[in-house]
Design a protein around this motif. Structure first.
Motif, PDB file in Angstrom:
ATOM      1  N   VAL A 178       5.029  38.302  13.193  1.00 60.22           N
ATOM      2  CA  VAL A 178       4.972  37.326  14.269  1.00 60.22           C
ATOM      3  C   VAL A 178       4.227  37.860  15.491  1.00 60.22           C
ATOM      4  N   MET A 179       4.238  39.186  15.704  1.00 58.74           N
ATOM      5  CA  MET A 179       3.533  39.748  16.864  1.00 58.74           C
ATOM      6  C   MET A 179       2.042  39.455  16.804  1.00 58.74           C
ATOM      7  N   SER A 180       1.505  39.235  15.612  1.00 58.14           N
ATOM      8  CA  SER A 180       0.062  39.010  15.471  1.00 58.14           C
ATOM      9  C   SER A 180      -0.363  37.637  15.963  1.00 58.14           C
ATOM     10  N   ILE A 181       0.578  36.699  16.132  1.00 57.43           N
ATOM     11  CA  ILE A 181       0.193  35.350  16.575  1.00 57.43           C
ATOM     12  C   ILE A 181       0.555  35.108  18.032  1.00 57.43           C
ATOM     13  N   PHE A 182       1.169  36.108  18.702  1.00 58.95           N
ATOM     14  CA  PHE A 182       1.526  35.935  20.105  1.00 58.95           C
ATOM     15  C   PHE A 182       0.284  35.979  20.981  1.00 58.95           C
TER      16      PHE A 182
END
Length: 690
Positions: free
Chosen positions: A625-629
């Motif tokens: 999920v950190m990759s889409i923040f």
């Protein structure tokens, strides 16, 4: 100074007393085909009797057909609404059903002057499953049904979700396709189609008749003319106007229209096609008349109600000749002054009477009676809604000066104004009057008049005596959260601290609406375009047009599905039951928007990732999920802090509403440890409060 001349008015009143036979077709042309169908111009039987080739009617065996539209049967025309009703054949794939999905294509109106009418048709689905109406791959609307033993409805014209459902279409369109899913274990058989609302409500069309192989369905089409068309509207009895039709993709189609004056009947599209209503012409002494009129579908059978004759306006009432024997000079002077004063007084009287009747008519048309009914039903509402006059708002906006415009949208224009007491306000002026949306407008007025919260837009009042209703609310200077997130207004970046502050304020407003008001309120359309930012970037929840009151004992509302795709609760879409947890789901989407900076529906993502909610939930499950923040969010927050907020969003987006958190504070103190952000410690309990 412009002087009032009484003599033209005398000629008008004298001329309306003559009554002639109504005329609907061009001279030398038949205006009927068969016994019951009137064919008014611009339609006509043959090329010489119609406006162009699209409006040619072919009369075969006393039955009229539209030649240019695959010889569809012509059922009638509404000149006032500029619509035509045609009989369309049933389209179905029931002979070769597919278990999970079937797709039906509509008649293609591209290249023609016709549009599928958005306000005169209903989208109906009869069967067991779901039906979605699409245009060019985009979903327009849809509804779903529940069936007992997978049987279709056997009750005539009752579509309320049990084996049959109905909804409206949002825009005027040229073509559409219908996708049917979940049609039963063996593929099933379902029918989804557009049907003319009058034929449906009056019972001339039966749902059961659709199952017949030769079933024909009445459908309403809007007919348009090129915007530069010169119309010969009835002289003195009709006006020429231009109407804009919303196509739903930020484009509008303009069409000219002839609009008949009150008191006349006939065909306004013919120079000599209008005649005065007989009751008005019958007033003694050529008196004026006051009345309300109900027109038939083609304008040929008007019915006068509440008719009364006004004051006598015959030639003898405008004054008499001066007495003879007086000195010539004095007579001329006194006579001229008397005529000028009398003419000016009559002019002012006519003008004030006309304006007073017009304001009264506008107030009634714009929902004034509906507002009074709501006040009578609930005495606590009396005095809470301020009714501004048109003069007050014209003065506040410098007669709606172009320089005062804050923004334009598909529904209307917002002006900045200043009231006499110095308050800066935003005045929302609709483009056109849509009587089907008056309930929604009055609903928004009633709800906002009772809400008093620092994070909800404050309503000052409304004005119902103008041609379109006006909504007066507090002025919010920094636009919508959507514009700040996705359009980069002013190049001002939104920090993580500010995003969490906005989330906290929106949740506080929702908690207030759900739990703190005397009667709980479900917003039903929470999204970033309905969240405004004030001068200190504090959130203000707006647009309560689809909101609803619920009693304390109620757990849900059963309604037609309304909302915005990308924010719509899937559980609500399937069951048509809206709960407070549906608002929680929409808030979860807003929270994900704040974390990622991405739109709820994106054309840059494909398949199931097109929905931001699904895209986010898949990323959480795959621990990436950190990759889409958003870059700003990652820069200003730690991984642990962001995952806490992400987990909260996941709880809000749970597909089962029972497992979503509520907006109440006491249920949301899940994270007692403070999170260190830029401006100091924050508690996650505050984020849950919205």
């Amino acid at each position: 100074m412009k002087l009032f001349h009484p003599y033209p008015y005398l000629l008008i009143f004298l001329s309306i007393t003559s009554v002639s036979v109504s005329k609907f077709a061009k001279t030398g042309c038949n205006d009927t085909c068969g016994n019951n169908v009137t064919i008014p111009y611009p339609f006509g039987i043959g090329a010489d009797c119609s406006a162009n080739e699209w409006y040619i009617i072919e009369c075969k065996s006393s039955t009229p057909y539209l030649s240019a539209l695959n010889h569809l049967e012509f059922l009638g025309v509404d000149l006032n609404n500029q619509t035509v009703i045609v009989s369309t054949p049933r389209i179905s794939d029931c002979q070769n059903p597919v278990q999970n999905m079937s797709q039906i294509m509509s008649i293609d109106l591209h290249g023609s002057p016709f549009l599928f009418c958005s306000y005169n048709n209903r989208f109906l689905f009869n069967g067991c499953g779901n039906a979605v109406m699409m245009e060019n791959g985009s979903v327009l609307t849809g509804c779903s049904t529940s069936c007992l033993n997978e049987t279709v409805s056997e009750r005539n014209n009752e579509c309320f979700g049990i084996s049959c459902c109905q909804t409206t279409i949002p825009h005027f369109i040229k073509s559409y396709s219908i996708k049917l899913t979940g049609l039963g274990r063996d593929g099933g058989c379902g029918y989804a189609f557009l049907v003319d609302v009058d034929s449906y409500l009056k019972g001339s069309f039966s749902i059961q008749s659709v199952a017949a192989n030769d079933a024909l369905i009445p459908m309403s089409l809007m007919w348009t003319l090129p915007h530069n068309t010169t119309l010969n509207c009835c002289q003195g009895a009709a006006d020429h106007m231009n109407v804009e039709l919303d196509m739903g993709n930020n484009t509008f189609v303009q069409t000219p229209r002839c609009s008949r004056h009150m008191g006349y009947k006939g065909n306004p599209y013919l120079f000599d096609g209008c005649e005065v209503i007989e009751d008005c012409a019958s007033c003694p002494g050529h008196a004026s008349c006051d009345y309300d009129i109900i027109y038939g579908g083609d304008g040929s059978n008007p019915k006068v109600i509440n008719f009364s004759c006004g004051p006598n306006l015959s030639a003898t009432s405008f004054g008499s000749k001066s007495s003879t024997g007086v000195i010539l000079g004095v007579s001329i002077t006194v006579g001229v002054l008397f005529l000028v004063a009398t003419s000016y007084a009559l002019y002012k009287w006519f003008k004030k009477t006309k304006e007073r009747r017009q304001r009264k008519r506008f107030f009634k048309r714009n929902g004034g009676l509906l507002l009074k009914q709501q006040e009578e039903a609930d005495p606590s509402l009396v005095g809470k809604t301020i009714l501004f006059t048109s003069h007050e708002l014209e003065k506040a906006t410098d007669n709606f000066n172009e320089n005062r415009i804050l923004g334009r949208g598909g529904q209307g224009t917002v002006y900045k104004g200043m009231l006499v007491d110095g308050r800066i306000v935003a005045i929302k002026k609709s483009k056109v009057v849509d009587e089907s949306q008056l309930q929604q407008f009055i609903n928004e007025v009633v709800i906002l008049s009772q809400v008093n919260h620092r994070n909800v837009v404050k309503l000052f009042g409304c004005c119902l005596e103008t041609d379109v209703p006006l909504l007066v609310s507090e002025f919010i200077p920094n636009g919508t959260l959507y514009d700040r997130l996705h359009k980069g207004i002013d190049g001002f970046p939104i920090s993580l601290n500010m995003r969490l502050q906005i989330a906290t304020e929106v949740s506080g407003a929702l908690a207030y609406l759900h739990s703190a008001t005397s009667i709980p309120i479900y917003h039903r359309d929470i999204k970033t375009t309905n969240i405004l930012l004030d001068e200190k970037y504090r959130a203000k929840v707006s647009d309560f047009g689809t909101s609803r009151f619920v009693s304390v004992e109620q757990t849900h509302l059963t309604t037609l599905v309304k909302g915005t795709f990308g924010y719509l609760d899937p559980e609500y879409f399937q069951s048509s039951q809206f709960t407070e947890k549906s608002d929680v789901y929409s808030f979860g989407v807003v929270l994900v928007e704040l974390l990622t900076g991405e739109s709820p529906i994106s054309q840059n993502r494909f398949g199931e990732h097109r929905s931001l909610a699904t895209h986010f939930m898949l990323a959480m499950e795959e621990e990436r999920v950190m990759s889409i923040f958003d870059a700003t969010v990652i820069k200003e927050g730690t991984r642990d802090e962001l995952l806490v907020v992400a987990n909260l969003a996941m709880r809000c987006l749970n597909l089962n509403g029972r497992y979503r958190p509520t907006m109440k504070l006491y249920e949301c103190r899940t994270f007692p440890q403070p999170i260190k952000l830029i401006s100091g410690p924050w508690y996650m309990g505050r984020i849950y409060r919205l």
